[in-house]
Design an enzyme around this catalytic site. Structure first.
Site, PDB file in Angstrom:
ATOM      1  N   GLY A 263      36.019 -20.631 -10.815  1.00 28.66           N
ATOM      2  CA  GLY A 263      35.980 -20.169 -12.191  1.00 28.66           C
ATOM      3  C   GLY A 263      35.120 -18.935 -12.318  1.00 28.66           C
ATOM      4  N   ALA A 264      33.968 -18.962 -11.656  1.00 29.82           N
ATOM      5  CA  ALA A 264      33.035 -17.834 -11.709  1.00 29.82           C
ATOM      6  C   ALA A 264      31.999 -18.033 -10.619  1.00 29.82           C
ATOM      7  CB  ALA A 264      32.373 -17.742 -13.082  1.00 29.82           C
ATOM      8  N   GLU A 266      27.796 -16.958  -9.490  1.00 27.79           N
ATOM      9  CA  GLU A 266      26.511 -16.547 -10.048  1.00 27.79           C
ATOM     10  C   GLU A 266      25.754 -15.522  -9.233  1.00 27.79           C
ATOM     11  OE1 GLU A 266      25.426 -20.373  -7.626  1.00 27.79           O
ATOM     12  OE2 GLU A 266      27.135 -19.637  -8.781  1.00 27.79           O
ATOM     13  N   ASN A 267      26.411 -14.719  -8.412  1.00 29.29           N
ATOM     14  CA  ASN A 267      25.717 -13.738  -7.580  1.00 29.29           C
ATOM     15  C   ASN A 267      24.591 -13.056  -8.357  1.00 29.29           C
ATOM     16  OD1 ASN A 267      28.088 -13.969  -5.676  1.00 29.29           O
ATOM     17  ND2 ASN A 267      29.065 -12.924  -7.386  1.00 29.29           N
ATOM     18  N   HIS A 299      26.676 -21.108 -17.871  1.00 28.83           N
ATOM     19  CA  HIS A 299      26.460 -21.774 -16.580  1.00 28.83           C
ATOM     20  C   HIS A 299      26.049 -20.770 -15.511  1.00 28.83           C
ATOM     21  CE1 HIS A 299      27.311 -24.978 -13.557  1.00 28.83           C
ATOM     22  NE2 HIS A 299      27.573 -23.928 -12.784  1.00 28.83           N
ATOM     23  N   GLU A 300      26.812 -19.698 -15.389  1.00 25.45           N
ATOM     24  CA  GLU A 300      26.504 -18.731 -14.335  1.00 25.45           C
ATOM     25  C   GLU A 300      25.186 -18.003 -14.613  1.00 25.45           C
ATOM     26  OE1 GLU A 300      28.246 -19.188 -11.799  1.00 25.45           O
ATOM     27  OE2 GLU A 300      29.781 -20.339 -12.835  1.00 25.45           O
ATOM     28  N   GLU A 322      23.985 -27.297  -8.886  1.00 27.79           N
ATOM     29  CA  GLU A 322      25.157 -27.451  -9.740  1.00 27.79           C
ATOM     30  C   GLU A 322      24.976 -28.551 -10.790  1.00 27.79           C
ATOM     31  OE1 GLU A 322      27.213 -25.289 -10.022  1.00 27.79           O
ATOM     32  OE2 GLU A 322      27.145 -24.176  -8.137  1.00 27.79           O
TER      33      GLU A 322
END
Length: 863
Positions: A263-264, A266-267, A299-300, A322
């Site tokens: 979905g995405a 988080e870099n 979230h990210e 997570e």
């Protein structure tokens, strides 16, 4: 048939990496088919003198290698398909390598690849090893500096951290340099290069720092990123207020890409998003899309602290980042969209995905002890059950002690790669509580079953509760221990008055008894309020008790739960051949009363109208019959549509919004109830209802109402279905995200010809099997959310899914593996179906050149 046996990775075998990579300097010379990557690593030995330096590397063409500037001879290092080894490495040195890779041929979408004519990366969990040689594990933290060189047709050159330089080069090329001051593991590295539009804003942190915000999207799409950018600012503010966490860089960037496995991601400082979770406007996105964008952006962003600043020592600790981050994003969603409605949605998702996982051959602890491919453990157990564990921890400790534990965790472990044990230790220290028993939630798989029996002594005015818990065996764990389970309990009178407010009872043994005095009359038990623990609850409640809860419980989750339980029991008894016609009418009457309750929000009423799903109902059986469940559920839908037709039509009209579109929770709730009424009315498709539904679809002015009208048309079949689908496709054929919805609606088609149509759709010109969004929209939707047609008695649905898994596994093993799960529940269905499902799993496992990803899940599913 496979003859090799992949080696499992075991938690017990963890050893620290024997070298520190203090700094990492990367230079990318980007080219679609021949990208050169130069890596300069400052290496320092931290382990034993005799330990070799072993770096991960896959699908890399090594061009050169040197230590302290001296090229290495062939005998000084070794290279195979998975690693580079230097047997006699110095204690401190600079290792320089240059490799060549081909991003354009990377259809696995892991590492550096091309999407829509741009370069982008996905490195979690083990993608960085396909970019350069490196210790690709989360406990190796390094400070990165990056130089990107590319043709001018890729004007934006992005990476982690802060920009430090940019300029022109010969031959129409240019460069950009980035520096990230915070040490990070390789899975958080990111790079994007391409022609993008940018939406810019800023955020002032709680200490007064100005942070530049940038969202990069396809040309012409910037207006659709406005909601995501606004969501980001809300998330940054919320995290400061709820957890005291402030952003740490000068710049925060998000990039939308169409081809993305997750979905995405988080870099650090450069989040990369699946475009389906970033782009929205009223004409192309539904309210559910808006909700998801708000939650996933949060979230990210929240990962900046719970995942980036503090990361995992090893991948077995994945829940550390997570589970905690899901808990945090659920908290934001509850504050933004209403706590009760959000909790119901979260629990529905938990039960649909995680409870099913815990009940089958793929059950695993929240912190697993072994794996073949870590990609397979990005599961509902790690994420959603991991979040429930944090929620229980807060319930047991109380909010003040929980916040103290969070603060201690952030302070003590900032800049570290740590473990679940260290996390729990912070809460034990902050609260002064012994939490050793609580750790069992991380180590034990399976969903506990809790039983509560009540005994009321009228003479003494006392209520005695007898609580018991047990957990069924799961693969590799035949014996289970009692867990500490917080059970939130309240009491109502028969007329709905509150007799006792919510109290937490901590069930931490196999059986315990609780006595409550000063109860003046026989009470109605309201247990597991707010779904205070991820358990299956059984009580001695009578139907009359459930109707009290359905009509009057002040805990809205339990009010909804009572309605679901009543509906579930009616469906199950009919499916078992013992229909309760009187009970069905009583339920419809009670539902009607709930729908006219002025104190209830429209969003809550929409949830009341939704019957338990067929997959959830199947979990109630040891040998489920999907056809019988489908027929029984459809019967109750029809009873409701007929019995409450006038009310449903009235509500459908009253909930229409004629003014300007708003994405806020109140407006979304009205649309949700209106669309729920439309779907309910489709179960009784007489002329008046059909005309209303045609008008709903034809007059829709936003995508929420359009999809809300399209599905009932599809469900009716025949001419309404064909006309609606044709008109929708004609209107939206150039919008990829909307076309995903067109495919998904057909994946849910309940008509008998659905499987034939789904198979035909895989040959449609707009079907893109290499795009995970499109594949999930059709194939995954059909297998997961259309049980009556997936479980075709011929087994053709299972064969279709197996065919798709094997096709996709050839180029994208991660996405293919995620399609295996619907076959994994074969033991839960009647034998004639289960045998056909098992046969397809056996066919998959026997396939030559099967990926580790698919092999692991299919083998475990077979048991």
């Amino acid at each position: 048939m496979r003859t090799d046996t992949p080696q499992a990775v075991n938690l017990a075998d963890y050893r620290p990496f024997p070298f520190a990579i203090e700094t990492t300097r990367l230079v990318f010379d980007l080219h679609p088919t021949r990208t050169r990557v130069s890596a300069e690593l400052s290496v320092r030995r931290t382990g034993g003198k005799n330990e070799p330096l072993v770096l991960n590397g896959e699908r890399l063409k090594l061009v050169s290698i040197a230590i302290d500037g001296r090229p290495l001879a062939a005998g000084e290092y070794g290279v195979d398909a998975e690693r580079l080894t230097i047997a006699e490495a110095p204690d401190a040195f600079v290792l320089t390598t240059e490799v060549e890779i081909d991003p354009s041929s990377n259809k696995a979408l892991m590492g550096l690849y091309m999407s829509g004519g741009r370069f982008c990366t996905q490195c979690e969990a083990e993608g960085f090893r396909t970019i350069t040689y490196f210790p690709d594990r989360p406990d190796v933290l390094s400070r990165y500096s990056v130089r990107i060189e590319a043709d001018g047709k890729f004007p934006h050159l992005l990476s982690n951290g802060n920009p430090v330089a940019s300029g022109s080069l010969d031959g129409g090329r240019h460069f950009a340099e980035w520096s990230d001051p915070f040490p990070k593991p390789s899975y958080l590295f990111a790079l994007v290069a391409g022609d993008l539009d940018v939406l810019a804003d800023k955020f002032i942190t709680m200490s007064g720092r100005e942070v530049a915000l940038r969202v990069f999207v396809d040309p012409g799409q910037a207006s659709r990123a406005a909601y995501a950018l606004d969501s980001l600012k809300r998330a940054m503010k919320w995290d400061e207020e709820a957890f005291g966490r402030e952003y740490d860089l000068d710049l925060f960037m998000i990039v939308a890409v169409r081809d993305f496995n997750f979905g995405a991601m988080e870099n650090k400082g450069l989040n990369i998003f699946n475009s389906s979770l970033l782009l929205a406007d009223p004409q192309t996105a539904t309210d559910l899309d808006y909700e998801r964008i708000e939650a996933v952006v949060a979230h990210e962003y929240f990962h900046n602290w719970t995942g980036n600043r503090i990361t995992c020592r090893d991948w077995f600790q994945l829940c550390l980042k997570e589970g905690f981050t899901v808990f945090r994003d659920q908290g934001l969603s509850a504050d933004m969209r209403g706590a009760a409605v959000q909790r119901i949605k979260d629990v529905r998702a938990l039960r649909a995905r995680q409870f099913a996982e815990d009940a089958g051959p793929l059950a695993h602890p929240v912190r697993p002890s072994s794996y073949l491919k870590i990609d397979n453990f990005y599961t509902a157990t790690i994420y959603e059950k991991g979040a429930e564990i944090i929620r229980m921890l807060k319930a047991i400790l109380g909010a003040p002690a929980f916040r103290k534990g969070c603060d201690l965790y952030f302070q003590r472990h900032d800049g570290e790669a740590t473990t679940v044990e260290a996390f729990i230790a912070c809460f034990a220290e902050a609260s002064g509580r012994d939490l050793s028993g609580f750790f069992g939630w991380y180590e034990q798989a399976g969903t506990p079953s809790v039983t509560i029996e009540t005994a009321y002594d009228a003479a003494a005015g006392a209520l005695t509760l007898t609580l018991t818990q047990s957990t069924s065996p799961t693969p590799g764990q035949p014996d289970k221990k009692p867990l500490p389970i917080p059970i939130a309990i309240g009491l109502l009178a028969a007329d709905g008055r509150v007799l006792r407010d919510t109290e937490i009872v901590l069930l931490d043994q196999a059986q315990m008894t609780v006595r409550w005095d000063s109860i003046p009359e026989p009470p109605v038990l309201s247990a597991l309020r707010g779904f205070s623990a991820p358990v299956n609850l059984s009580t001695d409640a009578r139907p009359s008790d459930r109707y009290v809860l359905f009509g009057s419980d002040t805990d809205l989750f339990n009010r909804w739960e009572a309605g679901q339980t009543l509906a579930r029991d009616l469906i199950l008894t009919r499916a078992a051949g013992a229909p309760d016609e009187v009970g069905e009418e009583r339920y419809a009457d009670a539902l009607g009363r709930a729908l006219v309750d002025d104190a209830a929000e429209p969003a809550f009423k929409a949830l009341l109208l939704a019957l338990p799903s067929e997959p959830d109902l199947a979990l109630m059986f040891e040998a489920a019959d999907p056809a019988a469940l489908h027929a029984a559920r459809d019967h109750l839908r029809t009873r409701i549509a007929v019995h409450l037709g006038d009310l449903l039509r009235r509500l459908h009209g009253e909930m229409q919004i004629n003014g300007e579109f708003s994405s806020d929770a109140a407006a979304a709730g009205r649309r949700a109830l209106r669309n729920a009424c439309a779907e309910a009315l489709s179960a009784d498709p007489h002329a008046e209802n059909l005309a209303r539904l045609l008008g709903h679809f034809g007059a829709a002015r936003n995508m929420t109402d359009m999809i809300g009208g399209l599905y009932p048309m599809v469900a009716m079949g025949g001419v309404p279905r064909e006309k609606a689908l044709e008109s929708f496709h004609h209107a939206w054929r150039t919008e990829p995200l909307v076309l995903d919805k067109w495919f998904a609606v057909q994946g849910r088609d309940p008509n008998p010809d659905a499987l034939e149509r789904v198979i035909a759709l895989t040959q449609h010109p707009d079907f893109e099997p290499t795009n995970p969004n499109r594949l999930r929209a059709l194939v995954s939707t059909f297998a997961n959310f259309n049980p009556a047609r997936f479980h075709d008695p011929s087994g053709a649905g299972y064969a279709f899914l197996a065919d798709e898994i094997l096709k996709v596994d050839a180029f994208n093993p991660m996405t293919a593996a995620r399609l295996v799960e619907p076959l994994g529940g074969w033991r839960r269905y009647k034998p004639e179906l289960g045998d056909l499902m098992r046969a397809q799993l056996e066919r998959i496992v026997a396939h030559p050149n099967l990926s580790k990803n698919v092999l692991e899940l299919a083998s475990k599913a077979l048991g």
